[in-house]
Design a protein around this motif. Structure first.
Motif, PDB file in Angstrom:
ATOM      1  N   PHE A 134       0.827  -1.209   0.000  1.00 50.87           N
ATOM      2  CA  PHE A 134       0.000   0.000   0.000  1.00 50.87           C
ATOM      3  C   PHE A 134       0.862   1.260   0.000  1.00 50.87           C
ATOM      4  N   GLU A 135       1.998   1.197   0.657  1.00 52.69           N
ATOM      5  CA  GLU A 135       2.906   2.338   0.632  1.00 52.69           C
ATOM      6  C   GLU A 135       3.471   2.538  -0.775  1.00 52.69           C
ATOM      7  N   ALA A 136       3.717   1.449  -1.488  1.00 53.29           N
ATOM      8  CA  ALA A 136       4.312   1.529  -2.823  1.00 53.29           C
ATOM      9  C   ALA A 136       3.287   1.886  -3.901  1.00 53.29           C
ATOM     10  N   LEU A 137       2.013   1.614  -3.642  1.00 50.85           N
ATOM     11  CA  LEU A 137       0.950   1.903  -4.612  1.00 50.85           C
ATOM     12  C   LEU A 137      -0.108   2.778  -3.948  1.00 50.85           C
ATOM     13  N   GLN A 146     -14.311   1.812  -2.850  1.00 56.80           N
ATOM     14  CA  GLN A 146     -14.536   2.815  -1.814  1.00 56.80           C
ATOM     15  C   GLN A 146     -13.300   3.688  -1.616  1.00 56.80           C
ATOM     16  N   GLN A 147     -12.158   3.047  -1.628  1.00 52.95           N
ATOM     17  CA  GLN A 147     -10.874   3.707  -1.364  1.00 52.95           C
ATOM     18  C   GLN A 147      -9.913   3.319  -2.484  1.00 52.95           C
ATOM     19  N   PRO A 148      -9.945   4.029  -3.611  1.00 50.15           N
ATOM     20  CA  PRO A 148      -9.265   3.554  -4.816  1.00 50.15           C
ATOM     21  C   PRO A 148      -7.739   3.631  -4.807  1.00 50.15           C
ATOM     22  N   SER A 149      -7.141   2.890  -3.897  1.00 49.03           N
ATOM     23  CA  SER A 149      -5.695   2.710  -3.942  1.00 49.03           C
ATOM     24  C   SER A 149      -5.391   1.626  -4.969  1.00 49.03           C
ATOM     25  N   PRO A 150      -4.441   1.854  -5.874  1.00 50.47           N
ATOM     26  CA  PRO A 150      -4.066   0.798  -6.823  1.00 50.47           C
ATOM     27  C   PRO A 150      -3.658  -0.498  -6.129  1.00 50.47           C
ATOM     28  N   ALA A 151      -3.205  -0.399  -4.881  1.00 47.92           N
ATOM     29  CA  ALA A 151      -2.781  -1.597  -4.153  1.00 47.92           C
ATOM     30  C   ALA A 151      -3.928  -2.581  -3.966  1.00 47.92           C
ATOM     31  N   HIS A 152      -5.139  -2.070  -3.766  1.00 45.16           N
ATOM     32  CA  HIS A 152      -6.282  -2.966  -3.602  1.00 45.16           C
ATOM     33  C   HIS A 152      -6.449  -3.864  -4.821  1.00 45.16           C
ATOM     34  N   LEU A 153      -6.443  -3.240  -5.996  1.00 47.35           N
ATOM     35  CA  LEU A 153      -6.631  -4.024  -7.216  1.00 47.35           C
ATOM     36  C   LEU A 153      -5.407  -4.882  -7.524  1.00 47.35           C
ATOM     37  N   PHE A 154      -4.219  -4.348  -7.281  1.00 43.97           N
ATOM     38  CA  PHE A 154      -3.004  -5.097  -7.550  1.00 43.97           C
ATOM     39  C   PHE A 154      -2.998  -6.401  -6.762  1.00 43.97           C
ATOM     40  N   ILE A 155      -3.219  -6.311  -5.458  1.00 40.53           N
ATOM     41  CA  ILE A 155      -3.206  -7.522  -4.633  1.00 40.53           C
ATOM     42  C   ILE A 155      -4.378  -8.424  -5.001  1.00 40.53           C
ATOM     43  N   GLY A 156      -5.563  -7.831  -5.174  1.00 41.97           N
ATOM     44  CA  GLY A 156      -6.750  -8.623  -5.459  1.00 41.97           C
ATOM     45  C   GLY A 156      -6.632  -9.435  -6.732  1.00 41.97           C
ATOM     46  N   TYR A 157      -6.250  -8.779  -7.817  1.00 42.37           N
ATOM     47  CA  TYR A 157      -6.188  -9.492  -9.092  1.00 42.37           C
ATOM     48  C   TYR A 157      -4.959 -10.389  -9.201  1.00 42.37           C
ATOM     49  N   MET A 158      -3.830  -9.950  -8.654  1.00 41.47           N
ATOM     50  CA  MET A 158      -2.649 -10.810  -8.694  1.00 41.47           C
ATOM     51  C   MET A 158      -2.884 -12.064  -7.847  1.00 41.47           C
TER      52      MET A 158
END
Length: 272
Positions: free
Chosen positions: A52-55, A174-186
């Protein structure tokens, strides 16, 4: 005037945002490195914080300051200065009506042997080397972290690998951090690689992202107002509808004898 036991200063004296905070930077390679570590041990929560810090969510400051500048935002912050203390008082939560969100939350946390403070402790390990800032923005950051397990309860997603991926995709809306999608889809792609089947894994993750669009930001809701209400009433109030593909995936795995709670555990270690 009372002193905030978490932030160490009077809440009324804290600035909305400390301008000394470093500007968020996108670091894709760092995110990938920590994701690889996470796939080796999905319980290693510190790796999630690194990702989350990186994305970072570039619009986080604007959204947080907008909420904290509102009367509702200040009212929620005053009533719930430290959410884990409220959520970990299971004796008080159990005094609320049967069938309430409070009881469902206690059931989930006790079954999973979790505490809200446990997530705080994991974050503190990550944050110990980082400069801390006493501002209201810090409360908002903590709040986003502290409602994670509540989202599991409200959405019905479990703590299996796919459930976690779906909750993150839901949260992204709700909270559009790219980290959410990155972790979720990966994580979804990794699940498909580990278990060859026709389970609708990526459809489940996409569905989580879609369902999250209808739900207001849980971190901006008064949790103490929601806890006594019937669970289904809270779901209707927040426009949370049941997931379909997540449960279809579980049913598919059950037919072929796959444990959804071991997808990224023993099976991954044996493949390494």
């Amino acid at each position: 005037m009372a002193v905030n036991p978490v932030l160490g200063a009077s809440p009324a004296d804290l600035p909305l945002y400390d301008e000394r905070r470093p500007r968020p930077r996108l670091r894709l390679w760092k995110a990938w490195h920590h994701f690889q570590n996470l796939m080796q041990d999905k319980e290693n929560t510190e790796e999630v914080f690194h990702i989350f810090e990186a994305l970072p969510w570039r619009g986080l400051r604007h959204s947080a300051v907008r909420f904290l500048s509102s009367p509702n935002g200040q009212a929620v912050r005053a009533m719930e200065p430290h959410l884990p203390a409220i959520l970990d008082d299971h004796a008080a939560l159990r005094r609320m009506p049967a069938g309430s969100l409070a009881h469902a939350y206690c059931d989930f946390m006790e079954r999973e042997e979790l505490t809200a403070q446990g997530l705080v402790d994991e974050f503190d390990k990550f944050a110990v080397t980082r400069e801390q800032f006493d501002d209201q923005f810090r409360w908002y950051l903590n709040r986003m972290r502290d409602v994670h397990d509540m989202l599991h309860v409200l959405t019905g997603y479990g703590r299996d690998a796919l459930g976690e991926a779906c909750v993150l995709a839901f949260t992204y809306s709700q909270q559009p951090s790219p980290a959410h999608l990155f972790i979720g889809y990966m994580a979804g792609l990794n699940i498909r690689r580990q278990v060859r089947s026709d389970a609708p894994v990526l459809k489940a993750v996409r569905e989580g992202q879609r369902l999250g669009k209808a739900c207001p930001r849980l971190c901006e809701e008064s949790i103490t107002a929601l806890l006594p209400l019937p669970l289904e009433d809270v779901r209707r109030r927040l426009n949370i509808t049941p997931a379909v593909y997540y449960h279809e995936a579980h049913a598919t795995w059950a037919r072929i004898g796959v444990d959804p709670y071991d997808l990224l555990g023993k099976s991954l270690k044996n493949a390494a």
